[in-house]
Design a protein around this motif. Structure first.
Motif, PDB file in Angstrom:
ATOM      1  N   ALA A   1     -14.040  42.441  44.846  1.00  0.00           N
ATOM      2  CA  ALA A   1     -13.005  43.484  44.557  1.00  0.00           C
ATOM      3  C   ALA A   1     -11.893  42.403  44.864  1.00  0.00           C
ATOM      4  O   ALA A   1     -11.253  42.187  43.602  1.00  0.00           O
ATOM      5  CB  ALA A   1     -12.841  44.504  45.441  1.00  0.00           C
ATOM      6  N   GLY A   2     -11.660  41.930  45.777  1.00  0.00           N
ATOM      7  CA  GLY A   2     -10.471  41.055  45.744  1.00  0.00           C
ATOM      8  C   GLY A   2     -10.042  40.232  45.215  1.00  0.00           C
ATOM      9  O   GLY A   2      -9.064  39.561  44.588  1.00  0.00           O
ATOM     10  N   THR A   3     -10.922  39.039  45.147  1.00  0.00           N
ATOM     11  CA  THR A   3     -11.356  38.045  44.428  1.00  0.00           C
ATOM     12  C   THR A   3     -10.938  38.187  42.574  1.00  0.00           C
ATOM     13  O   THR A   3     -10.530  37.912  41.855  1.00  0.00           O
ATOM     14  CB  THR A   3     -12.998  37.446  43.718  1.00  0.00           C
ATOM     15  N   SER A   4     -11.825  39.702  42.346  1.00  0.00           N
ATOM     16  CA  SER A   4     -12.242  39.833  40.556  1.00  0.00           C
ATOM     17  C   SER A   4     -10.158  40.307  40.398  1.00  0.00           C
ATOM     18  O   SER A   4      -9.250  40.595  39.209  1.00  0.00           O
ATOM     19  CB  SER A   4     -12.831  40.903  40.214  1.00  0.00           C
ATOM     20  N   VAL A   5      -9.631  41.644  40.910  1.00  0.00           N
ATOM     21  CA  VAL A   5      -8.131  42.101  40.997  1.00  0.00           C
ATOM     22  C   VAL A   5      -7.092  40.838  40.930  1.00  0.00           C
ATOM     23  O   VAL A   5      -6.506  41.089  40.498  1.00  0.00           O
ATOM     24  CB  VAL A   5      -7.557  43.123  42.248  1.00  0.00           C
TER      25      VAL A   5
ATOM     26  N   ALA B   1     -12.457  30.492  44.098  1.00  0.00           N
ATOM     27  CA  ALA B   1     -12.735  31.395  42.371  1.00  0.00           C
ATOM     28  C   ALA B   1     -11.817  32.297  42.189  1.00  0.00           C
ATOM     29  O   ALA B   1     -12.061  32.430  40.502  1.00  0.00           O
ATOM     30  CB  ALA B   1     -13.735  32.370  43.128  1.00  0.00           C
ATOM     31  N   ALA B   2     -10.718  33.061  42.417  1.00  0.00           N
ATOM     32  CA  ALA B   2      -9.798  33.416  41.872  1.00  0.00           C
ATOM     33  C   ALA B   2      -9.364  32.377  41.077  1.00  0.00           C
ATOM     34  O   ALA B   2      -8.874  33.297  39.948  1.00  0.00           O
ATOM     35  CB  ALA B   2      -8.856  34.340  43.294  1.00  0.00           C
ATOM     36  N   VAL B   3      -8.489  31.604  41.882  1.00  0.00           N
ATOM     37  CA  VAL B   3      -7.885  30.386  40.940  1.00  0.00           C
ATOM     38  C   VAL B   3      -8.406  30.279  39.086  1.00  0.00           C
ATOM     39  O   VAL B   3      -8.180  29.924  38.864  1.00  0.00           O
ATOM     40  CB  VAL B   3      -7.538  29.173  41.900  1.00  0.00           C
TER      41      VAL B   3
ATOM     42  N   GLY C   1     -13.509  33.544  32.955  1.00  0.00           N
ATOM     43  CA  GLY C   1     -11.870  34.150  33.279  1.00  0.00           C
ATOM     44  C   GLY C   1     -12.200  33.751  31.795  1.00  0.00           C
ATOM     45  O   GLY C   1     -11.109  34.342  31.498  1.00  0.00           O
ATOM     46  N   LEU C   2     -12.382  32.984  31.112  1.00  0.00           N
ATOM     47  CA  LEU C   2     -12.097  32.972  29.529  1.00  0.00           C
ATOM     48  C   LEU C   2     -12.925  33.829  28.941  1.00  0.00           C
ATOM     49  O   LEU C   2     -11.783  34.433  28.283  1.00  0.00           O
ATOM     50  CB  LEU C   2     -12.000  31.100  28.592  1.00  0.00           C
ATOM     51  N   ILE C   3     -13.965  33.965  29.173  1.00  0.00           N
ATOM     52  CA  ILE C   3     -15.313  34.637  27.881  1.00  0.00           C
ATOM     53  C   ILE C   3     -14.294  36.100  28.864  1.00  0.00           C
ATOM     54  O   ILE C   3     -13.616  36.788  27.490  1.00  0.00           O
ATOM     55  CB  ILE C   3     -16.228  34.717  28.448  1.00  0.00           C
ATOM     56  N   VAL C   4     -14.236  36.318  29.416  1.00  0.00           N
ATOM     57  CA  VAL C   4     -13.677  37.704  29.447  1.00  0.00           C
ATOM     58  C   VAL C   4     -11.720  38.416  29.511  1.00  0.00           C
ATOM     59  O   VAL C   4     -11.248  39.238  29.049  1.00  0.00           O
ATOM     60  CB  VAL C   4     -13.753  38.316  31.312  1.00  0.00           C
TER      61      VAL C   4
END
Length: 318
Positions: free
Chosen positions: A232-236, A82-84, A198-201
């Motif tokens: 938290a880990g996925t977002s950072v 998901a992070a990728v 991820g694109l929009i943010v």
């Protein structure tokens, strides 16, 4: 002390103190790091170059992800696919957002109102988090997080790393459609969704020079339904990728960074990030959030409507 690249004269002590405050708030509340960095650069230190402020803001928001991402990885609290997906969308969004901002928001007159709008958004988010229902939910999440973290520490101390693997993130299906388990629960998501998010943010965060966590955390928890243990880990990790891309693209397009100034600021943010968890035992989060909500509301109004208010009343807000 004169910082010629940034075009300002400011005391290094003030730089460090404000940056400690930024790091403390970011590590305690988990939001507003980029916003407060921007307030410092624009209002407190008096920088006038919008295309320098944006990447310098993001340099300060990189500190927490760089420190935190390896820790979350070791504790298996990071949904890497998901992070990728967020990161890949973030790379494209950061390139696009930084290009548009560098081209069309290159002066403070056009940049400040939009920065004020995102500041108001975060202020409203903080006001919402101060409501009784939101506070009750936060307490439940906090207790659950603390319980899980305690279990992780116990397993590490006892050398039972195999059990840590069992309760952490484990994927049974990866690709476009993904399935994983965490602490005995099964979660599913489609990789296209985090890519688009991820694109929009990243477009928004790169254009304004902020981290983007204030948008990614609600997306991962509310829309994808991930538990806060792994949000938290996925977002950072995705913030690390998109922010680094944005900074690199600003520099490539001609933006300069005042490294002398940043050296003081980065040192302060690191100190503040360390002090946050320590002092949070003594300073109630509700008081801190209330103070920050008031300050950000005032700043947001000032950046968005300060010129009009001054013209109408003769009173300068900010």
């Amino acid at each position: 002390m004169e910082f010629s690249v940034a075009g300002v004269t400011v005391s290094p002590i003030l730089l460090i103190l404000w940056s400690i405050f930024v790091g403390y708030i970011f590590s305690t509340i988990g939001a507003a790091g980029g916003i407060l960095a921007g307030v410092g650069h624009i209002t407190i230190f008096g920088m006038k170059k919008a295309n320098m402020i944006k990447p310098m803001n993001q340099m300060l928001t990189l500190v927490s992800p760089v420190i935190a991402a390896p820790l979350y990885f070791r504790e298996r609290r990071l949904v890497i696919p998901a992070a990728v997906a967020l990161g890949l969308g973030g790379i494209l969004g950061a390139l696009l957002g930084s290009y548009l901002s560098h081209t069309y928001l290159q002066d403070m007159k056009s940049y400040k109102p939009l920065f004020g709008a995102i500041t108001m958004f975060i202020a409203f988010r903080l006001w919402y988090e101060l409501t009784p229902s939101a506070r009750e939910k936060q307490q439940t999440v906090k207790k659950a997080n603390q319980s899980f973290e305690k279990k992780v520490k116990e397993l590490k101390a006892e050398g039972k790393l195999n059990e840590l693997k069992e309760i952490g993130v484990n994927f049974s299906q990866t690709g476009i459609n993904n399935t994983f388990t965490f602490s005995g629960e099964t979660f599913k998501y489609n990789a296209i969704s985090p890519f688009i998010a991820g694109l929009i943010v990243a477009i928004i965060s790169a254009a304004l020079g902020v981290g983007g966590g204030f948008l990614l955390v609600p997306y991962l928890s509310s829309m994808l339904g991930f538990p806060m243990f792994i949000v938290a880990g996925t977002s950072v990790l995705s913030i690390l990728v998109s922010s680094a891309t944005s900074i690199g693209n600003y520099i490539k397009m001609g933006s300069s960074l005042d490294w002398a100034m940043l050296s003081f600021e980065l040192g302060g943010v690191i100190i503040g990030s360390y002090l946050g968890p320590v002092l949070s035992k003594y300073i109630k989060a509700i008081y801190l959030k209330t103070f920050l909500a008031v300050v950000l509301t005032y700043i947001g109004i000032g950046y968005m409507f300060g010129g009009a208010i001054t013209a109408a009343t003769g009173i300068k807000i900010i």
